[in-house]
Design a protein around this motif. Structure first.
Motif, PDB file in Angstrom:
ATOM      1  N   SER A  66       0.818  -1.185   0.012  1.00 25.15           N
ATOM      2  CA  SER A  66       0.083  -0.003  -0.033  1.00 25.15           C
ATOM      3  C   SER A  66       0.991   1.289  -0.167  1.00 25.15           C
ATOM      4  CB  SER A  66      -1.052   0.158   1.352  1.00 25.15           C
ATOM      5  OG  SER A  66      -2.040  -1.078   1.192  1.00 25.15           O
ATOM      6  N   GLU A  67       2.069   1.397   1.094  1.00 29.16           N
ATOM      7  CA  GLU A  67       2.694   2.583   1.001  1.00 29.16           C
ATOM      8  C   GLU A  67       3.619   2.676  -0.415  1.00 29.16           C
ATOM      9  OE1 GLU A  67       2.339   4.836   3.231  1.00 29.16           O
ATOM     10  OE2 GLU A  67       0.731   3.744   4.389  1.00 29.16           O
ATOM     11  N   PRO A  88       8.315   8.066   5.249  1.00 27.61           N
ATOM     12  CA  PRO A  88       8.777   7.517   6.355  1.00 27.61           C
ATOM     13  C   PRO A  88       8.080   6.093   6.679  1.00 27.61           C
ATOM     14  CG  PRO A  88       7.966   9.503   6.876  1.00 27.61           C
ATOM     15  CD  PRO A  88       7.579   9.308   5.530  1.00 27.61           C
ATOM     16  N   ILE A  89       6.512   6.162   6.465  1.00 31.21           N
ATOM     17  CA  ILE A  89       5.661   5.361   6.543  1.00 31.21           C
ATOM     18  C   ILE A  89       6.161   3.811   5.840  1.00 31.21           C
ATOM     19  CG2 ILE A  89       3.440   4.188   6.751  1.00 31.21           C
ATOM     20  CD1 ILE A  89       2.446   7.360   7.122  1.00 31.21           C
ATOM     21  N   ALA A  90       6.263   4.235   4.475  1.00 28.19           N
ATOM     22  CA  ALA A  90       6.794   3.474   3.538  1.00 28.19           C
ATOM     23  C   ALA A  90       8.100   2.689   3.945  1.00 28.19           C
ATOM     24  CB  ALA A  90       6.908   3.934   2.146  1.00 28.19           C
ATOM     25  N   LEU A  91       9.016   3.511   4.296  1.00 27.23           N
ATOM     26  CA  LEU A  91      10.341   2.812   4.731  1.00 27.23           C
ATOM     27  C   LEU A  91      10.316   2.063   5.878  1.00 27.23           C
ATOM     28  CD1 LEU A  91      12.542   6.306   4.345  1.00 27.23           C
ATOM     29  CD2 LEU A  91      12.764   3.886   3.177  1.00 27.23           C
ATOM     30  N   GLU A  92       9.353   2.250   6.935  1.00 26.20           N
ATOM     31  CA  GLU A  92       9.037   1.644   8.118  1.00 26.20           C
ATOM     32  C   GLU A  92       8.425   0.289   7.779  1.00 26.20           C
ATOM     33  OE1 GLU A  92       6.351   2.085  12.063  1.00 26.20           O
ATOM     34  OE2 GLU A  92       7.466   3.691  11.485  1.00 26.20           O
ATOM     35  N   ALA A  93       7.365   0.378   6.664  1.00 24.55           N
ATOM     36  CA  ALA A  93       6.818  -0.666   6.217  1.00 24.55           C
ATOM     37  C   ALA A  93       7.518  -1.847   5.398  1.00 24.55           C
ATOM     38  CB  ALA A  93       5.529  -0.505   5.317  1.00 24.55           C
ATOM     39  N   GLY A  94       8.775  -1.363   5.121  1.00 18.64           N
ATOM     40  CA  GLY A  94       9.788  -2.275   4.435  1.00 18.64           C
ATOM     41  C   GLY A  94      10.100  -2.090   3.058  1.00 18.64           C
ATOM     42  N   ARG A  97      14.975   1.721   0.713  1.00 23.32           N
ATOM     43  CA  ARG A  97      15.439   3.296   0.327  1.00 23.32           C
ATOM     44  C   ARG A  97      15.842   3.509  -1.024  1.00 23.32           C
ATOM     45  NH1 ARG A  97      15.757   6.471   4.472  1.00 23.32           N
ATOM     46  NH2 ARG A  97      15.479   5.974   6.634  1.00 23.32           N
ATOM     47  N   ASP A  98      16.448   2.241  -1.632  1.00 25.41           N
ATOM     48  CA  ASP A  98      16.759   2.442  -2.954  1.00 25.41           C
ATOM     49  C   ASP A  98      15.471   2.529  -4.104  1.00 25.41           C
ATOM     50  OD1 ASP A  98      19.569   2.331  -2.600  1.00 25.41           O
ATOM     51  OD2 ASP A  98      19.683  -0.030  -2.719  1.00 25.41           O
ATOM     52  N   VAL A  99      14.407   1.893  -3.614  1.00 21.22           N
ATOM     53  CA  VAL A  99      13.214   1.865  -4.465  1.00 21.22           C
ATOM     54  C   VAL A  99      12.580   3.464  -4.183  1.00 21.22           C
ATOM     55  CG1 VAL A  99      10.973   0.754  -4.658  1.00 21.22           C
ATOM     56  CG2 VAL A  99      13.049  -0.651  -4.344  1.00 21.22           C
ATOM     57  N   VAL A 100      12.496   3.750  -2.982  1.00 25.12           N
ATOM     58  CA  VAL A 100      12.042   5.058  -2.583  1.00 25.12           C
ATOM     59  C   VAL A 100      13.032   6.146  -3.489  1.00 25.12           C
ATOM     60  CG1 VAL A 100      11.599   6.750  -0.859  1.00 25.12           C
ATOM     61  CG2 VAL A 100      10.937   4.346  -0.540  1.00 25.12           C
TER      62      VAL A 100
END
Length: 183
Positions: A66-67, A88-94, A97-100
């Motif tokens: 979802s994130e 930050p929610i996406a990073l915490e959800a797994g 960082r490279d994808v973000v």
């Protein structure tokens, strides 16, 4: 500069106050960003926040997917506030960082998980072409299931509404938070 002022809770109509309290007492724990804009039309706020609650907290998609979808849509729309709120929610959800970072810079992300690749490709194709090919649809159903694809399309619609609201009403992230999308 935001085009529409946040409402003072003490000055709200009963309908606005009801919508405000429903949003603030839910999982969001506050009324910010586009939700604050919608309070000017409390009926829209009530219905949109209910859809948003489902899309964010109750779908068949795990938070990681979802994130990832939300960040993909924030990038498609150039929605700085949405990016700020969900990175930050996406990073915490797994989400890696490279994808973000790849999504942020319009690079093609390298995904280590096939379900993430499907989410990104499906949403990119949907927004670019305004539809998805039979092959992309079949791939998404194979990875996410039919219910997952339905939930993904619902999430895409909701976060497109969010992004349009942010962009039209110029909802910005808090002062001092830099733009990351270059918009």
């Amino acid at each position: 500069m935001k085009r529409i002022a946040d409402l003072d809770p003490d000055q709200m109509t009963p309908a606005q106050r009801g919508a405000h309290d429903a949003i603030a007492s839910g999982p969001r724990k506050g009324v910010r960003g586009p939700l604050a804009v919608w309070l000017h039309r409390p009926e829209l706020a009530q219905h949109a926040q209910a859809l948003g609650r489902y899309c964010r907290y109750e779908t068949t998609l795990p938070p990681r997917l979802s994130e990832l979808a939300i960040l993909t849509l924030a990038r498609v729309w150039g929605s700085e506030y949405e990016w700020y709120a969900h990175k930050p929610i996406a990073l915490e959800a797994g989400v890696s960082r490279d994808v973000v970072e790849a999504i942020r810079t319009h690079a093609q992300p390298v995904f280590s998980q096939p379900d993430e690749a499907v989410i990104h490709a499906f949403l990119t194709e949907l927004h670019r072409d305004r539809k998805v090919s039979d092959a992309r649809y079949a791939e998404a159903v194979e990875r996410l299931g039919e219910a997952g694809v339905i939930d993904l399309v619902g999430l895409a619609g909701y976060y497109t509404l969010i992004s349009m609201t942010i962009n039209v009403f110029q909802v910005a992230q808090p002062a001092g938070v830099p733009n990351e999308l270059g918009e």
